[in-house]
Design a protein around this motif. Structure first.
Motif, PDB file in Angstrom:
ATOM      1  N   ILE A 376       0.857  -1.184   0.000  1.00 54.31           N
ATOM      2  CA  ILE A 376       0.000   0.000   0.000  1.00 54.31           C
ATOM      3  C   ILE A 376       0.891   1.232   0.000  1.00 54.31           C
ATOM      4  O   ILE A 376       2.034   1.190   0.466  1.00 54.31           O
ATOM      5  N   THR A 377       0.379   2.337  -0.530  1.00 53.67           N
ATOM      6  CA  THR A 377       1.109   3.601  -0.501  1.00 53.67           C
ATOM      7  C   THR A 377       0.127   4.751  -0.603  1.00 53.67           C
ATOM      8  O   THR A 377      -1.054   4.563  -0.925  1.00 53.67           O
ATOM      9  N   ASN A 378       0.614   5.963  -0.330  1.00 51.66           N
ATOM     10  CA  ASN A 378      -0.249   7.145  -0.377  1.00 51.66           C
ATOM     11  C   ASN A 378      -0.601   7.509  -1.809  1.00 51.66           C
ATOM     12  O   ASN A 378       0.105   7.155  -2.758  1.00 51.66           O
ATOM     13  N   ASP A 379      -1.685   8.252  -1.953  1.00 51.55           N
ATOM     14  CA  ASP A 379      -2.144   8.681  -3.272  1.00 51.55           C
ATOM     15  C   ASP A 379      -1.097   9.513  -4.005  1.00 51.55           C
ATOM     16  O   ASP A 379      -1.042   9.509  -5.237  1.00 51.55           O
ATOM     17  N   SER A 380      -0.300  10.255  -3.263  1.00 47.28           N
ATOM     18  CA  SER A 380       0.720  11.103  -3.868  1.00 47.28           C
ATOM     19  C   SER A 380       1.839  11.324  -2.860  1.00 47.28           C
ATOM     20  O   SER A 380       1.733  10.926  -1.692  1.00 47.28           O
TER      21      SER A 380
END
Length: 648
Positions: A376-380
């Motif tokens: 998972i990772t942040n949108d930006s």
């Protein structure tokens, strides 16, 4: 702490008298360090003159006395187009050195074999059956070395010295006696490496099959367009054509030579598993039993704050391998891998940092069926600082998607009072049929996505579509284990076990406009990448777990700012490259190199134990007169911050 060349100063360019002595002597040991080659080549091309016919005859007689099999070509031709040398015995004659002493002051090179033959053979060549050998190519040096030709050899060439260094249960160096033998060896090595990596011969047809017509510059970098690299500056503004840049930019020296170190042990029994750097007030050390909160300062992270013990949620909650900050860094998503040893997870736990409690267990679900996620990772790049953030990106082997923590009516769920695990909403994404084998991903400042795969491919997706990649860079034979991208999306850093790959995504479209591969198809206007490697000795000294991990750019979240450095973890080493220096086509590392250019100019920060994470803090913590934010290096039992001296 030292530079990439600090342990390569034991030069292997022997004097003429020692060469003559070595030809005439037997194989007795010589434990003297080879003298430096201050007076290197006096012959044309920067390499000393080739051996005379008389000396070649002497070598030939000596090789015969050693009963070496060289009536047939010693180095079988790995692919068509490489004619065997007229006198392969002479061309393959080498002096073999072994490095001893590690990184101690007494470290030195010793002569392991005064005269040996270097050859390439297929696995099974020495078997008695009549069937032709069809196994991978191996490098054989006399009776002491037999190793598969692969990136793990970490082979590095020194053309001016007719020398190659490599790792094979130790660090070795070959000094070629015949000038033409060095070039012949390098050509055959590259062909064998290509064939072992891709399973096809290193011919034009084979390269076209692997790279395709759009990536001709990757197949033959010497024929590619270097203008992208030649024009690279801090802001990517073109400089005067052909103007050489300094081989060492002033940024690297003060950063890596004038550091103030802050080291603090973690709480007893914690055992750091991962590092979650904050861009605001705090950062977080995720351990076996909980999360230790530390303060962010302009000179690094330190000062013990509160300790958040894992409480609430599932009873079988295991140590998370991934921690993702959200909602102005007041919340954290924790993802634990499955219990069967696979990296996939069925959901995430949401931790409220202010209360220290797991307030919810989110499930990954699509169309009523439970699914897994690998990462998972942040949108930006800067999304974790947004207090209203409610979405994040997910990746599985054949899935790329965006998850939403709100229900379908747009109402934020009441997590604290939920009686059962809420379900994350799949709001955007695509399930690929098969074969993508995604491994890792990252997002740019505007939300575009770069994905690395098991086959080494790196795909670029725009923020508006996850179904079709705008650009897909081919693999170089090694899986991509981690990927990062600059805030502006112009540069990508892929991590493999044995090297980092730096890719430029910029191209000029048919209308003359500058674009990146996230926003348009690059076609055949793609520059060859750069490789970042350790020299063989550093690779060996990094420890048993000497694989590259988590190559990253320094951290900026503002348009117009350029990342300054690259950092990666290799065993017990944190390794730092100067970004501008790596991009510089006139940099000293790239002189006389053939094929893809490799940069070996870096600084090493060694630790006493394997490093968990190495990351630069957010650019806001770079004080006004400093060139970079502090570097944070975490090991299982301590965390160290390296900040720049105030005088800089």
């Amino acid at each position: 702490m030292g530079g990439s060349h600090s342990r390569e100063d034991l030069d292997l360019s022997d004097s003429d008298s020692e060469d003559a002595e070595s030809r005439a002597s037997d194989n007795s040991s010589d434990y003297g360090t080879p003298p430096p080659a201050s007076a290197s080549s006096k012959a044309s091309g920067g390499v000393r003159g080739a051996a005379t016919p008389a000396s070649i005859d002497a070598i030939d007689r000596h090789l015969r006395s050693l009963h070496l099999k060289y009536n047939d070509p010693i180095s079988p031709n790995p692919s068509p187009g490489l004619a065997p040398a007229a006198n392969p015995a002479a061309l393959n004659a080498v002096k073999l050195y072994l490095h001893i002493g590690g990184s101690s002051p007494s470290a030195k090179w010793i002569v392991s074999d005064r005269l040996a033959a270097a050859s390439f053979v297929r696995t099974g060549d020495d078997e008695d059956d009549d069937a032709p050998a069809a196994g991978p190519w191996c490098l054989v040096v006399g009776s002491k070395i037999r190793a598969r030709v692969a990136p793990e050899l970490q082979l590095k060439t020194f053309p001016a010295q007719r020398r190659v260094d490599f790792v094979a249960d130790g660090v070795w160096a070959l000094k070629f006696i015949h000038a033409d033998g060095f070039g012949d060896f390098c050509a055959k090595y590259n062909s064998c490496l290509f064939e072992n990596s891709y399973g096809v011969a290193a011919t034009d047809e084979g390269r076209a099959k692997v790279f395709g017509k759009d990536f001709a510059a990757w197949a033959r970098p010497e024929d590619g367009d270097e203008s992208i690299w030649e024009d690279a500056t801090d802001g990517f503004s073109p400089g005067p054509k052909g103007s050489p840049m300094p081989p060492r930019t002033p940024t690297l020296k003060p950063l890596m030579e004038d550091l103030t170190e802050f080291e603090e042990p973690v709480e007893e029994g914690s055992g750091i598993q991962s590092l979650a750097l904050g861009a605001l007030d705090n950062s977080f050390l995720v351990g076996d039993s909980g999360i230790q909160v530390v303060r962010n300062f302009e000179h690094g992270i330190h000062g013990k704050g509160m300790s958040v013990k894992f409480s609430g949620g599932s009873r079988n909650f295991s140590t998370p391998k991934k921690a993702l900050l959200m909602r102005a860094e007041t919340n954290m998503l924790l993802m634990s891998p499955a219990t069967d040893g696979k990296p996939h997870a069925k959901g995430v736990h949401q931790l409220d940092i202010e209360t220290g409690k797991v307030v919810s267990e989110w499930k990954f679900e699509k169309d009523g069926a439970d699914i897994n996620m690998r990462d998972i990772t942040n949108d930006s790049k800067g999304a974790q600082m947004d207090p209203s953030e409610s979405t994040f990106l997910g990746l599985d082997d054949n899935r790329l998607c965006r998850w939403d923590m709100r229900d379908r009516r747009g109402i934020v769920q009441n997590l604290a009072s939920a009686t059962e695990s809420p379900v994350l909403q799949w709001t955007q994404g695509h399930q690929f049929s098969r074969g993508t084998n995604f491994q890792c991903f990252a997002s740019t400042g505007d939300g575009s996505i770069v994905v690395g795969s098991l086959d080494g491919k790196i795909r670029l997706y725009s923020k508006s579509s996850m179904r079709m990649a705008k650009t897909a860079f081919p693999g170089l034979g090694s899986p991509i284990t981690h990927v990062d991208v600059t805030y502006d999306g112009k540069w990508i850093l892929g991590t493999t076990d044995t090297y980092l790959i730096l890719i430029c995504t910029i191209f000029i479209d048919k209308d003359g406009k500058e674009k990146t591969g996230f926003g348009g198809r690059m076609g055949n206007r793609i520059a060859a990448p750069r490789l970042l490697k350790l020299n063989p000795l550093d690779s060996h000294l990094a420890g048993e777990n000497n694989r590259f991990r988590e190559g990253r750019f320094s951290w900026v979240t503002e348009n117009g700012k350029q990342e300054r450095h690259l950092v990666a973890t290799v065993g017990k080493y944190s390794v730092v490259w100067n970004f501008l220096q790596v991009k510089n086509s006139h940099h000293e590392c790239y002189q006389y190199q053939e094929g893809l250019k490799s940069c070996y100019c870096y600084k090493v920060i060694p630790k006493d134990e394997s490093i968990v994470a190495s990351r630069f803090m957010h650019d806001k913590y770079a004080i006004s007169d400093s060139p970079e934010a502090p570097l944070v290096v975490a090991t299982p039992m301590k965390v160290t911050s390296f900040s720049i001296s105030s005088r800089h």
